[in-house]
Design an enzyme around this catalytic site. Structure first.
Site, short mmCIF file in Angstrom:
data_model
loop_
_atom_site.label_atom_id
_atom_site.label_comp_id
_atom_site.label_asym_id
_atom_site.label_seq_id
_atom_site.Cartn_x
_atom_site.Cartn_y
_atom_site.Cartn_z
N SER A 170 -1.06 -5.92 -2.32
CA SER A 170 -0.52 -4.57 -2.43
C SER A 170 0.99 -4.62 -2.20
CB SER A 170 -1.22 -3.63 -1.44
OG SER A 170 -0.80 -2.30 -1.63
N THR A 171 1.49 -3.89 -1.23
CA THR A 171 2.93 -3.82 -0.99
C THR A 171 3.51 -5.22 -0.73
OG1 THR A 171 2.60 -1.65 0.02
CG2 THR A 171 4.73 -2.72 0.40
N HIS A 197 -2.21 -3.78 -6.39
CA HIS A 197 -2.07 -2.33 -6.42
C HIS A 197 -0.77 -1.98 -7.16
CE1 HIS A 197 -4.57 -1.92 -2.44
NE2 HIS A 197 -5.30 -2.32 -3.47
N MET A 285 -0.44 -2.82 2.59
CA MET A 285 -0.82 -1.86 3.62
C MET A 285 -2.26 -1.41 3.40
SD MET A 285 1.32 1.48 2.33
CE MET A 285 1.17 2.11 0.66
N ASP A 288 -7.91 -2.48 2.19
CA ASP A 288 -8.59 -2.95 0.98
C ASP A 288 -8.73 -4.47 1.03
OD1 ASP A 288 -9.79 -2.91 -1.49
OD2 ASP A 288 -7.92 -2.72 -2.62
#
Length: 344
Positions: A170-171, A197, A285, A288
């Site tokens: 993600s991030t 993401h 973050m 998941d």
């Protein structure tokens, strides 16, 4: 947290500033109309986070980003749109921590967009400070006991014959994934499936960028694709699962507030490849990936998480570690070397 807002549009600057004022603990350190002004502000005062437009006159976001990353460690989130998605992907490769897609209708911004915006500000700006601090050395080898039953997972050893690799991020993920992609051998013995993401429209450009960085074929996955020995990136706004030797995409409701979700891929892969599967959970973050990692372990697969020191946000890996579903915690370079050994 002192934030600098950089955009050539006075209207956009006002919208961003107004949104930030609603967040507790946020101070607007200043605004700038272009990258040149932003660098002047950064040289004169302490800034904790920069929100910066991609395309601006005088000095654009890419050039300003290069200057920032050469001289300081200030986190940067790019303000982007679909019209400059290739430039956004380049910014992520250059070191931008994340990006926010500008809302289509500036007069009626959706609550979901605002929530996502606030989460990224807090996560990137604090660089993981709100999370529980952990000593990476103490979790280099992680217990593989099941957090719910206390029973030992059947296998915590890396199998000698791996049939697939799954990666979730993600991030901060795009830059981490580019680092891993560059370390891959000239050919892969197994398929590699990635969920990053990322909004719809940007994943296609990101897949193209990764394809340019490696000799292995990288593509944005399509529904019904027959699985081959290449790298597949899940498209934005779709969940990706595996079934009967094919990739399946769906638009089921968001999971953990996101679509695509890592858990869908991990869980479906666990059912197919069982002990011959390796999963890697990278920076990001939220939580998941934890459920999927548990499913992989329960089927005898092997799980790896990125360590705190090399994560932009130690959220997803931390949650997996704390739930005892990680076999090994490694820094990003070590993950790259391990993946090269597994797929080469």
């Amino acid at each position: 947290m002192n934030i600098l807002v950089v955009d050539d549009s006075a209207f956009m600057r006002k919208i961003i500033v107004d949104l930030l004022k609603d967040m507790p603990g946020i101070e607007i350190a200043g605004t700038a109309r272009n990258g040149k002004q932003a660098l002047e502000v950064l040289s004169s005062q302490k800034i904790d986070l920069v929100l910066m437009d991609v395309e601006m006159p005088v000095m654009g976001g890419l050039e300003a980003l290069k200057n920032i990353k050469e001289t300081m460690n200030t986190p940067v989130i790019m303000l982007s749109s679909l019209t400059n998605k290739e430039v956004t992907i380049e910014a992520l490769a250059l070191g931008a921590n994340d990006f926010v897609e500008k809302p289509v209708n500036l007069m009626a911004i959706q609550d979901e967009w605002i929530l996502d915006f606030h989460m990224k500000i807090k996560s990137v700006g604090s660089k993981g400070k709100p999370f529980v601090k952990m000593d990476a050395a103490s979790v280099k080898t992680v217990s593989s006991s099941d957090a719910e039953t206390g029973e030992k997972i059947a296998s915590s050893q890396l199998a000698t014959h791996i049939r697939a690799l799954v990666i979730g991020a993600s991030t901060g993920g795009p830059r981490a994934l580019l680092t891993i992609i560059r370390s891959l051998p000239v050919a892969t013995k197994v398929p590699i499936f990635i969920v990053q993401h990322m909004p719809k429209g940007f994943t296609s450009s990101f897949a193209q960028r990764m394809n340019q960085e490696t000799n292995i074929s990288v593509c944005e996955a399509e529904d019904g694709m027959i699985i081959d020995r290449k790298v597949y990136l899940c498209p934005g706004d779709y969940h990706m699962t595996l079934k009967d030797g094919k990739i399946r995409l769906n638009q089921k409701p968001k999971l953990h507030g996101t679509r695509p979700a890592v858990d869908y891929l991990f869980t479906s892969a666990a059912q197919i490849y069982r002990r011959n599967l390796v999963a890697v959970l990278l920076t990001g973050m939220g939580k998941d990936g934890t459920v999927g990692m548990r499913d992989i372990q329960e089927n005898g697969g092997y799980t790896i998480a990125q360590n705190k020191e090399t994560c932009v946000v130690f959220g997803m890996p931390r949650n997996a570690v704390e739930n005892h579903v990680v076999n090994e915690v490694l820094d990003l370079d070590s993950i790259g070397r391990k993946i090269r050994q597994i797929v080469g």
